[in-house]
Motif scaffolding. Structure first.
Motif, PDB file in Angstrom:
ATOM      1  N   ALA A 121       0.826  -1.214   0.000  1.00  0.00           N
ATOM      2  CA  ALA A 121       0.000   0.000   0.000  1.00  0.00           C
ATOM      3  C   ALA A 121       0.853   1.254   0.000  1.00  0.00           C
ATOM      4  O   ALA A 121       0.485   2.266  -0.601  1.00  0.00           O
ATOM      5  CB  ALA A 121      -0.949   0.001   1.199  1.00  0.00           C
ATOM      6  N   ARG A 122       2.009   1.191   0.651  1.00  0.00           N
ATOM      7  CA  ARG A 122       2.900   2.352   0.726  1.00  0.00           C
ATOM      8  C   ARG A 122       3.230   2.869  -0.672  1.00  0.00           C
ATOM      9  O   ARG A 122       3.259   4.063  -0.918  1.00  0.00           O
ATOM     10  CB  ARG A 122       4.175   1.976   1.475  1.00  0.00           C
ATOM     11  CG  ARG A 122       5.089   3.148   1.709  1.00  0.00           C
ATOM     12  CD  ARG A 122       6.307   2.747   2.519  1.00  0.00           C
ATOM     13  NE  ARG A 122       7.200   1.944   1.690  1.00  0.00           N
ATOM     14  CZ  ARG A 122       7.792   0.823   2.097  1.00  0.00           C
ATOM     15  NH1 ARG A 122       7.579   0.356   3.303  1.00  0.00           N
ATOM     16  NH2 ARG A 122       8.590   0.174   1.291  1.00  0.00           N
ATOM     17  N   PHE A 123       3.443   1.962  -1.601  1.00  0.00           N
ATOM     18  CA  PHE A 123       3.800   2.369  -2.958  1.00  0.00           C
ATOM     19  C   PHE A 123       2.585   2.775  -3.789  1.00  0.00           C
ATOM     20  O   PHE A 123       2.734   3.373  -4.846  1.00  0.00           O
ATOM     21  CB  PHE A 123       4.587   1.245  -3.643  1.00  0.00           C
ATOM     22  CG  PHE A 123       5.878   0.981  -2.932  1.00  0.00           C
ATOM     23  CD1 PHE A 123       6.906   1.907  -2.963  1.00  0.00           C
ATOM     24  CD2 PHE A 123       6.043  -0.177  -2.197  1.00  0.00           C
ATOM     25  CE1 PHE A 123       8.094   1.683  -2.291  1.00  0.00           C
ATOM     26  CE2 PHE A 123       7.233  -0.414  -1.520  1.00  0.00           C
ATOM     27  CZ  PHE A 123       8.262   0.511  -1.565  1.00  0.00           C
ATOM     28  N   GLU A 124       1.410   2.463  -3.304  1.00  0.00           N
ATOM     29  CA  GLU A 124       0.180   2.838  -3.996  1.00  0.00           C
ATOM     30  C   GLU A 124      -0.425   4.123  -3.432  1.00  0.00           C
ATOM     31  O   GLU A 124      -1.467   4.579  -3.901  1.00  0.00           O
ATOM     32  CB  GLU A 124      -0.853   1.711  -3.896  1.00  0.00           C
ATOM     33  CG  GLU A 124      -0.439   0.424  -4.587  1.00  0.00           C
ATOM     34  CD  GLU A 124      -0.332   0.569  -6.103  1.00  0.00           C
ATOM     35  OE1 GLU A 124      -1.068   1.393  -6.681  1.00  0.00           O
ATOM     36  OE2 GLU A 124       0.496  -0.135  -6.696  1.00  0.00           O
ATOM     37  N   LEU A 125       0.215   4.709  -2.414  1.00  0.00           N
ATOM     38  CA  LEU A 125      -0.357   5.878  -1.752  1.00  0.00           C
ATOM     39  C   LEU A 125      -0.687   7.035  -2.691  1.00  0.00           C
ATOM     40  O   LEU A 125      -1.757   7.634  -2.563  1.00  0.00           O
ATOM     41  CB  LEU A 125       0.546   6.356  -0.622  1.00  0.00           C
ATOM     42  CG  LEU A 125       0.393   5.572   0.666  1.00  0.00           C
ATOM     43  CD1 LEU A 125       1.449   6.009   1.675  1.00  0.00           C
ATOM     44  CD2 LEU A 125      -0.980   5.743   1.257  1.00  0.00           C
ATOM     45  N   PRO A 126       0.173   7.403  -3.626  1.00  0.00           N
ATOM     46  CA  PRO A 126      -0.212   8.515  -4.512  1.00  0.00           C
ATOM     47  C   PRO A 126      -1.539   8.255  -5.239  1.00  0.00           C
ATOM     48  O   PRO A 126      -2.377   9.150  -5.322  1.00  0.00           O
ATOM     49  CB  PRO A 126       0.965   8.621  -5.485  1.00  0.00           C
ATOM     50  CG  PRO A 126       2.132   8.102  -4.704  1.00  0.00           C
ATOM     51  CD  PRO A 126       1.560   6.971  -3.880  1.00  0.00           C
ATOM     52  N   GLN A 127      -1.742   7.042  -5.726  1.00  0.00           N
ATOM     53  CA  GLN A 127      -2.991   6.723  -6.408  1.00  0.00           C
ATOM     54  C   GLN A 127      -4.154   6.667  -5.424  1.00  0.00           C
ATOM     55  O   GLN A 127      -5.276   7.089  -5.738  1.00  0.00           O
ATOM     56  CB  GLN A 127      -2.887   5.400  -7.167  1.00  0.00           C
ATOM     57  CG  GLN A 127      -4.124   5.086  -7.978  1.00  0.00           C
ATOM     58  CD  GLN A 127      -4.492   6.186  -8.963  1.00  0.00           C
ATOM     59  OE1 GLN A 127      -3.643   6.701  -9.685  1.00  0.00           O
ATOM     60  NE2 GLN A 127      -5.759   6.563  -8.994  1.00  0.00           N
ATOM     61  N   ILE A 128      -3.901   6.164  -4.232  1.00  0.00           N
ATOM     62  CA  ILE A 128      -4.944   6.116  -3.203  1.00  0.00           C
ATOM     63  C   ILE A 128      -5.396   7.526  -2.844  1.00  0.00           C
ATOM     64  O   ILE A 128      -6.599   7.787  -2.700  1.00  0.00           O
ATOM     65  CB  ILE A 128      -4.454   5.347  -1.961  1.00  0.00           C
ATOM     66  CG1 ILE A 128      -4.275   3.857  -2.311  1.00  0.00           C
ATOM     67  CG2 ILE A 128      -5.405   5.531  -0.789  1.00  0.00           C
ATOM     68  CD1 ILE A 128      -3.560   3.049  -1.235  1.00  0.00           C
ATOM     69  N   VAL A 129      -4.455   8.457  -2.725  1.00  0.00           N
ATOM     70  CA  VAL A 129      -4.799   9.856  -2.421  1.00  0.00           C
ATOM     71  C   VAL A 129      -5.658  10.435  -3.548  1.00  0.00           C
ATOM     72  O   VAL A 129      -6.680  11.072  -3.294  1.00  0.00           O
ATOM     73  CB  VAL A 129      -3.534  10.704  -2.184  1.00  0.00           C
ATOM     74  CG1 VAL A 129      -3.863  12.191  -2.133  1.00  0.00           C
ATOM     75  CG2 VAL A 129      -2.839  10.275  -0.897  1.00  0.00           C
ATOM     76  N   LYS A 130      -5.261  10.193  -4.800  1.00  0.00           N
ATOM     77  CA  LYS A 130      -6.056  10.686  -5.938  1.00  0.00           C
ATOM     78  C   LYS A 130      -7.463  10.098  -5.911  1.00  0.00           C
ATOM     79  O   LYS A 130      -8.448  10.805  -6.139  1.00  0.00           O
ATOM     80  CB  LYS A 130      -5.379  10.326  -7.253  1.00  0.00           C
ATOM     81  CG  LYS A 130      -4.140  11.129  -7.548  1.00  0.00           C
ATOM     82  CD  LYS A 130      -3.515  10.678  -8.858  1.00  0.00           C
ATOM     83  CE  LYS A 130      -2.186  11.357  -9.083  1.00  0.00           C
ATOM     84  NZ  LYS A 130      -1.505  10.860 -10.296  1.00  0.00           N
ATOM     85  N   SER A 131      -7.554   8.819  -5.636  1.00  0.00           N
ATOM     86  CA  SER A 131      -8.865   8.162  -5.578  1.00  0.00           C
ATOM     87  C   SER A 131      -9.708   8.719  -4.441  1.00  0.00           C
ATOM     88  O   SER A 131     -10.919   8.921  -4.596  1.00  0.00           O
ATOM     89  CB  SER A 131      -8.697   6.652  -5.407  1.00  0.00           C
ATOM     90  OG  SER A 131      -8.081   6.087  -6.531  1.00  0.00           O
ATOM     91  N   ALA A 132      -9.089   8.958  -3.289  1.00  0.00           N
ATOM     92  CA  ALA A 132      -9.824   9.500  -2.143  1.00  0.00           C
ATOM     93  C   ALA A 132     -10.345  10.902  -2.447  1.00  0.00           C
ATOM     94  O   ALA A 132     -11.478  11.236  -2.098  1.00  0.00           O
ATOM     95  CB  ALA A 132      -8.933   9.507  -0.904  1.00  0.00           C
ATOM     96  N   LEU A 133      -9.530  11.732  -3.100  1.00  0.00           N
ATOM     97  CA  LEU A 133      -9.983  13.073  -3.479  1.00  0.00           C
ATOM     98  C   LEU A 133     -11.143  12.992  -4.466  1.00  0.00           C
ATOM     99  O   LEU A 133     -12.128  13.727  -4.343  1.00  0.00           O
ATOM    100  CB  LEU A 133      -8.823  13.869  -4.087  1.00  0.00           C
ATOM    101  CG  LEU A 133      -7.819  14.416  -3.084  1.00  0.00           C
ATOM    102  CD1 LEU A 133      -6.553  14.884  -3.794  1.00  0.00           C
ATOM    103  CD2 LEU A 133      -8.435  15.542  -2.274  1.00  0.00           C
ATOM    104  N   SER A 134     -11.048  12.090  -5.413  1.00  0.00           N
ATOM    105  CA  SER A 134     -12.132  11.905  -6.376  1.00  0.00           C
ATOM    106  C   SER A 134     -13.409  11.454  -5.669  1.00  0.00           C
ATOM    107  O   SER A 134     -14.513  11.927  -5.981  1.00  0.00           O
ATOM    108  CB  SER A 134     -11.708  10.876  -7.427  1.00  0.00           C
ATOM    109  OG  SER A 134     -12.742  10.628  -8.327  1.00  0.00           O
ATOM    110  N   CYS A 135     -13.257  10.543  -4.713  1.00  0.00           N
ATOM    111  CA  CYS A 135     -14.411  10.066  -3.941  1.00  0.00           C
ATOM    112  C   CYS A 135     -15.049  11.218  -3.175  1.00  0.00           C
ATOM    113  O   CYS A 135     -16.276  11.340  -3.144  1.00  0.00           O
ATOM    114  CB  CYS A 135     -13.952   8.970  -2.979  1.00  0.00           C
ATOM    115  SG  CYS A 135     -15.259   8.373  -1.898  1.00  0.00           S
ATOM    116  N   CYS A 136     -14.235  12.077  -2.562  1.00  0.00           N
ATOM    117  CA  CYS A 136     -14.770  13.227  -1.823  1.00  0.00           C
ATOM    118  C   CYS A 136     -15.584  14.121  -2.746  1.00  0.00           C
ATOM    119  O   CYS A 136     -16.706  14.520  -2.405  1.00  0.00           O
ATOM    120  CB  CYS A 136     -13.642  14.035  -1.193  1.00  0.00           C
ATOM    121  SG  CYS A 136     -12.853  13.251   0.222  1.00  0.00           S
TER     122      CYS A 136
END
Length: 100
Positions: free
Chosen positions: A65-80
């Motif tokens: 997950a550590r290496f996927e964090l940038p994409q996770i952040v983008k996805s979370a912003l999109s979800c918001c």
């Protein structure tokens, strides 16, 4: 007009706006390379959390997950943004119904 639904939608909007502000400020720093320091942690899940291998599984998931964090952040912003749009639409629908 369902006032409870309007209040729920308004609370969701406020919550997602706070999350977005945090993610926009700190999210870019979550790149998985914080000098060996933990960026975040995962806890064993309720299902199977006490079973043999749970700690090791969480360590492995955290490493990936550590290496996927940038994409996770983008996805979370999109979800918001999506949640805010949906909640605003719900409010418009309820306000359009007027007093009953």
């Amino acid at each position: 007009m369902n006032e409870e639904r309007i209040e729920d939608a308004a609370r969701l909007i406020a919550s997602r706006k706070r999350a977005m502000a945090w993610l926009e400020k700190f999210g870019p720093q979550l790149d998985g390379r914080q000098d060996g320091q933990p960026v975040f942690s995962l806890r064993p899940m309720k299902i199977g959390g006490g079973q043999d291998g749970a700690v090791e599984a969480m360590e492995l998931l955290a490493a990936y997950a550590r290496f996927e964090l940038p994409q996770i952040v983008k996805s979370a912003l999109s979800c918001c943004r999506n949640d805010i749009d949906i909640a605003r639409a719900q409010i418009r629908v309820e306000v359009g119904r007027g007093e009953t």
